[in-house]
Motif scaffolding. Structure first.
Motif, PDB file in Angstrom:
ATOM      1  N   LEU A   1       0.833  -1.208   0.000  1.00  0.00           N
ATOM      2  CA  LEU A   1       0.000   0.000   0.000  1.00  0.00           C
ATOM      3  C   LEU A   1       0.866   1.256   0.000  1.00  0.00           C
ATOM      4  O   LEU A   1       0.540   2.257  -0.641  1.00  0.00           O
ATOM      5  CB  LEU A   1      -0.922   0.024   1.222  1.00  0.00           C
ATOM      6  CG  LEU A   1      -1.824  -1.193   1.440  1.00  0.00           C
ATOM      7  CD1 LEU A   1      -2.763  -0.947   2.615  1.00  0.00           C
ATOM      8  CD2 LEU A   1      -2.622  -1.526   0.190  1.00  0.00           C
TER       9      LEU A   1
ATOM     10  N   ASP B   1       0.544   4.715  -2.098  1.00  0.00           N
ATOM     11  CA  ASP B   1       0.308   5.987  -1.385  1.00  0.00           C
ATOM     12  C   ASP B   1       1.405   6.996  -1.719  1.00  0.00           C
ATOM     13  O   ASP B   1       1.131   8.174  -1.953  1.00  0.00           O
ATOM     14  CB  ASP B   1       0.293   5.762   0.132  1.00  0.00           C
ATOM     15  CG  ASP B   1      -0.908   4.929   0.575  1.00  0.00           C
ATOM     16  OD1 ASP B   1      -1.923   4.938  -0.138  1.00  0.00           O
ATOM     17  OD2 ASP B   1      -0.814   4.278   1.632  1.00  0.00           O
TER      18      ASP B   1
ATOM     19  N   THR C   1      -6.066   6.663  -3.240  1.00  0.00           N
ATOM     20  CA  THR C   1      -7.276   5.842  -3.342  1.00  0.00           C
ATOM     21  C   THR C   1      -7.438   5.101  -2.028  1.00  0.00           C
ATOM     22  O   THR C   1      -6.451   4.865  -1.331  1.00  0.00           O
ATOM     23  CB  THR C   1      -7.196   4.895  -4.571  1.00  0.00           C
ATOM     24  OG1 THR C   1      -8.513   4.607  -5.024  1.00  0.00           O
ATOM     25  CG2 THR C   1      -6.456   3.611  -4.277  1.00  0.00           C
TER      26      THR C   1
ATOM     27  N   SER D   1      -7.522   2.404   0.804  1.00  0.00           N
ATOM     28  CA  SER D   1      -6.974   1.046   0.984  1.00  0.00           C
ATOM     29  C   SER D   1      -6.992   0.726   2.463  1.00  0.00           C
ATOM     30  O   SER D   1      -7.935   1.108   3.157  1.00  0.00           O
ATOM     31  CB  SER D   1      -5.578   0.947   0.363  1.00  0.00           C
ATOM     32  OG  SER D   1      -4.662   1.799   1.015  1.00  0.00           O
TER      33      SER D   1
ATOM     34  N   VAL E   1      -1.143  -4.728  -1.871  1.00  0.00           N
ATOM     35  CA  VAL E   1      -2.336  -4.310  -2.622  1.00  0.00           C
ATOM     36  C   VAL E   1      -3.073  -5.541  -3.151  1.00  0.00           C
ATOM     37  O   VAL E   1      -4.291  -5.524  -3.297  1.00  0.00           O
ATOM     38  CB  VAL E   1      -2.026  -3.360  -3.816  1.00  0.00           C
ATOM     39  CG1 VAL E   1      -1.417  -2.052  -3.374  1.00  0.00           C
ATOM     40  CG2 VAL E   1      -1.160  -4.028  -4.860  1.00  0.00           C
TER      41      VAL E   1
ATOM     42  N   THR F   1      -6.855  -5.835  -2.086  1.00  0.00           N
ATOM     43  CA  THR F   1      -7.822  -5.438  -3.113  1.00  0.00           C
ATOM     44  C   THR F   1      -8.769  -6.588  -3.455  1.00  0.00           C
ATOM     45  O   THR F   1      -9.991  -6.405  -3.503  1.00  0.00           O
ATOM     46  CB  THR F   1      -7.100  -4.991  -4.398  1.00  0.00           C
ATOM     47  OG1 THR F   1      -6.220  -3.918  -4.076  1.00  0.00           O
ATOM     48  CG2 THR F   1      -8.079  -4.565  -5.474  1.00  0.00           C
TER      49      THR F   1
ATOM     50  N   GLY G   1     -10.998  -4.523   0.579  1.00  0.00           N
ATOM     51  CA  GLY G   1     -10.178  -3.369   0.956  1.00  0.00           C
ATOM     52  C   GLY G   1     -10.934  -2.243   1.618  1.00  0.00           C
ATOM     53  O   GLY G   1     -11.684  -1.521   0.967  1.00  0.00           O
ATOM     54  N   HIS G   2     -10.758  -2.091   2.933  1.00  0.00           N
ATOM     55  CA  HIS G   2     -11.346  -0.933   3.618  1.00  0.00           C
ATOM     56  C   HIS G   2     -10.311  -0.269   4.508  1.00  0.00           C
ATOM     57  O   HIS G   2      -9.359  -0.906   4.949  1.00  0.00           O
ATOM     58  CB  HIS G   2     -12.605  -1.315   4.400  1.00  0.00           C
ATOM     59  CG  HIS G   2     -12.444  -2.491   5.336  1.00  0.00           C
ATOM     60  ND1 HIS G   2     -11.522  -2.526   6.373  1.00  0.00           N
ATOM     61  CD2 HIS G   2     -13.100  -3.683   5.384  1.00  0.00           C
ATOM     62  CE1 HIS G   2     -11.632  -3.669   7.013  1.00  0.00           C
ATOM     63  NE2 HIS G   2     -12.557  -4.400   6.428  1.00  0.00           N
TER      64      HIS G   2
ATOM     65  N   THR H   1     -12.682   4.927   3.420  1.00  0.00           N
ATOM     66  CA  THR H   1     -13.797   4.133   2.874  1.00  0.00           C
ATOM     67  C   THR H   1     -15.123   4.885   2.871  1.00  0.00           C
ATOM     68  O   THR H   1     -15.882   4.824   1.900  1.00  0.00           O
ATOM     69  CB  THR H   1     -13.949   2.832   3.675  1.00  0.00           C
ATOM     70  OG1 THR H   1     -12.727   2.113   3.529  1.00  0.00           O
ATOM     71  CG2 THR H   1     -15.087   1.974   3.163  1.00  0.00           C
TER      72      THR H   1
ATOM     73  N   THR I   1     -11.676  -0.388  -1.664  1.00  0.00           N
ATOM     74  CA  THR I   1     -10.634  -0.398  -2.691  1.00  0.00           C
ATOM     75  C   THR I   1     -11.202  -0.945  -4.006  1.00  0.00           C
ATOM     76  O   THR I   1     -10.961  -0.382  -5.081  1.00  0.00           O
ATOM     77  CB  THR I   1      -9.425  -1.243  -2.227  1.00  0.00           C
ATOM     78  OG1 THR I   1      -9.046  -0.793  -0.922  1.00  0.00           O
ATOM     79  CG2 THR I   1      -8.255  -1.104  -3.176  1.00  0.00           C
TER      80      THR I   1
ATOM     81  N   ASN J   1     -12.886   1.261  -6.470  1.00  0.00           N
ATOM     82  CA  ASN J   1     -12.008   2.152  -7.224  1.00  0.00           C
ATOM     83  C   ASN J   1     -11.094   1.395  -8.175  1.00  0.00           C
ATOM     84  O   ASN J   1     -10.174   1.967  -8.747  1.00  0.00           O
ATOM     85  CB  ASN J   1     -11.171   2.973  -6.228  1.00  0.00           C
ATOM     86  CG  ASN J   1     -12.075   3.895  -5.430  1.00  0.00           C
ATOM     87  OD1 ASN J   1     -12.477   4.935  -5.931  1.00  0.00           O
ATOM     88  ND2 ASN J   1     -12.447   3.491  -4.221  1.00  0.00           N
TER      89      ASN J   1
ATOM     90  N   TYR K   1      -6.249   1.682 -10.613  1.00  0.00           N
ATOM     91  CA  TYR K   1      -7.207   2.287  -9.682  1.00  0.00           C
ATOM     92  C   TYR K   1      -7.558   3.711 -10.101  1.00  0.00           C
ATOM     93  O   TYR K   1      -6.714   4.437 -10.634  1.00  0.00           O
ATOM     94  CB  TYR K   1      -6.604   2.390  -8.273  1.00  0.00           C
ATOM     95  CG  TYR K   1      -6.173   1.079  -7.667  1.00  0.00           C
ATOM     96  CD1 TYR K   1      -7.086   0.255  -7.027  1.00  0.00           C
ATOM     97  CD2 TYR K   1      -4.835   0.673  -7.721  1.00  0.00           C
ATOM     98  CE1 TYR K   1      -6.683  -0.943  -6.446  1.00  0.00           C
ATOM     99  CE2 TYR K   1      -4.422  -0.524  -7.150  1.00  0.00           C
ATOM    100  CZ  TYR K   1      -5.350  -1.331  -6.509  1.00  0.00           C
ATOM    101  OH  TYR K   1      -4.948  -2.507  -5.948  1.00  0.00           O
TER     102      TYR K   1
END
Ligand code: FAD
Length: 457
Positions: free
Chosen positions: A112, A116, A126, A128, A136, A140, A144-145, A149, A155, A158, A201
């Motif tokens: 992640l 980021d 986005t 995550s 990821v 994903t 993904g929260h 969120t 996630t 997106n 994403y």
């Protein structure tokens, strides 16, 4: 592993291949959860989609038990096989941001923090998870929260497209128009459908965010949780805040007198104007005077790395999950009871909100099966000492079973251990049969079974 098979792997794969006893093998098989100790016959460290296609074909042809490793954060150790072959994507971490389109293309083994960091340079992000070292890939594919969120969805909400190596070694790109069934299944169905070598994403304008931490003594759990269950669901979607029961870590920003104390609290992320966070949290004291309340503007990637040092790789982990559409008084009683009995300094319980923008996606638009849930809960027993493995497991299992009757039935696929097929079915609920049919179409022999497995129909 047969020497001929092994040599043929070496000849065809560009990245390193390691086997038991060879240099680098023990490092390659070490994963985040030190409770897992599995020994694959070969670990294939892929460097590109070509390597992945070769490895998948090779594994299928030779009848090898296959696992796929992204970030290696699965609590159940699903990214490793005992014997067989692990297809390790952890060297594939590249990210390409397209600031004009507002998208990021992210390699399947990225963490992640890679995403980021790359997106933040453009003032973008986005949603995550909350630790930058999580992969990821697994995150994903399970949904993904995290901190964004309520504002921007899960996630998977997106995810615009995915490059996938299928069980027959072929390569496809799945999106809303191409391989649409596969794309649907990838958005929540876990690693069942193939190896994703790249995710694309949608990004959002997120730069500095307002961050807050509020804690109360653990004895106050009942009144704080009653306040939280009413406050957050009606708050504006720019406000995110997960509830936690924890032991205060011995360091800043917490004052010394709180170090080592059991508390309940909320970690806030305000995605609007960062300085506005205090206004948004003006009602916090309605839950009673906090023992500590702190807010600050912060670059989003800094929030994402805030808990990394506390939770390095190599700890013992045992976790369980549950979805909740309400927090009942009975549930609150159990939270108070188990919160008071936290077995170790790192063990914790979190309730992650999965409402807001995540509720604006239709219940059948993606394979994520709990659009009606308000919270995704995790009960996590964590400790550095293997001697405490039994204690953390017992607490986690007892806590999750006590909450089970107050929950919606299933659990977030990314917070499950090896809990059997019935539990996997409850997790996928009304989507299970469709997922199982798509599995039959894309992986009829269940080559990809080292996951919360959806057997082919
Ligand atoms: P891995 O162990 O590498 O993989 C997990 C599963 O996904 C395996 O079945 C694997 O085969 C499959 N997989 C991984 N990558 C791919 C790929 N590219 N293609 C196909 N299959 C793949 N989850 C959240 O949603 N929100 C959070 O805030 C959150 N916080 C966490 C914090 C910590 C400290 C930890 C340990 C976990 C957290 N999780 C969170 C749970 C996390 O989503 C899962 O552990 C997830 O499985 C991690 O993915 P990974 O790629 O790191 O794991």
């Amino acid at each position: 592993m047969d020497t001929a098979i092994r040599e043929s792997l070496n000849d065809t794969i560009r990245g390193p291949v390691t086997a038991p006893g060879e240099p680098g093998y023990d490092e390659a098989r070490a994963i985040y959860n030190a409770m897992i100790d599995k020994c694959p016959d070969a670990i294939v460290q892929c460097v590109d989609a070509g390597d992945v296609m070769t490895a998948v074909r090779f594994g299928a042809r030779n009848g090898l038990d296959i696992a796929v490793r992204g970030g290696g954060h699965s609590g159940a150790g699903l990214c490793l096989t005992d014997g067989g072959m692990t297809i390790d994507l952890s060297a594939m971490r590249g990210v390409r941001v397209d600031p004009v389109a507002g998208t990021a293309q992210v390699a399947g083994g990225a963490q992640l923090g890679d995403l980021d960091h790359a997106a933040h340079a453009f003032g973008l992000a986005t949603p995550s998870g909350i630790n930058s070292t999580t992969g990821v890939g697994g995150l994903t594919l399970g949904g993904g929260h995290g901190h964004l969120t309520r504002t921007y969805g899960l996630t998977v909400d997106n995810l615009l497209s995915a490059d996938v190596v299928l069980a027959d070694g072929s390569f496809v790109t799945a999106d809303e128009n191409r391989e649409a069934d596969l794309f649907w299944a990838l958005r929540g169905g876990g690693g069942n459908y193939g190896v994703v070598t790249s995710f694309t994403y949608r990004l959002h304008p997120v730069d500095n965010v307002g961050v807050g931490i509020t804690v109360w003594p653990v004895e106050r759990t009942p009144e704080v949780l009653r306040w939280y269950r009413d406050f957050l669901p009606q708050a504006t979607e720019d406000l995110n805040g997960f509830f936690a029961i924890l032991v205060v870590p011995p360091g800043p920003p917490f004052p010394e007198e709180l170090h080592g104390r059991k508390v309940c609290g909320v970690v806030w992320c305000w995605a609007g104007e960062p300085e506005q966070i205090d206004k948004e949290l003006a009602g916090v004291s309605d839950a009673g005077q906090p023992a500590f309340h702190f807010t600050t503007p912060m670059p989003y990637p800094q929030l994402q790395t805030m808990f990394d040092a506390l939770l390095p790789s190599g700890l013992q982990w045992y976790w369980r999950g549950a979805f909740f559409d309400r927090i009942t008084d009975k549930a609150i009683e159990e939270h108070a009871r188990y919160g008071d009995a936290i077995p170790t300094g790192l063990s914790t319980m979190h309730l992650y909100p999965v409402d807001g923008a995540a509720h604006r996606v239709g219940p059948d638009d993606t394979a994520w099966s709990y659009r009606d849930a308000l919270w995704s809960g995790v009960f996590a027993g964590i400790d550095p000492d293997p001697a405490n493995a039994g204690a953390i497991k017992d607490w986690c299992v007892g806590y999750s079973e006590a909450l089970q009757p107050e929950s919606m039935g299933g659990a977030y696929v990314n917070f499950m251990m090896d809990e059997g097929q019935e539990r996997v079915r409850s997790t996928y609920r009304h989507h299970f049969d469709r997922l199982s049919r798509i599995k039959r179409a894309y992986d009829p022999d269940n080559l990809f079974h080292a996951n919360q497995n959806i057997e082919p129909a």
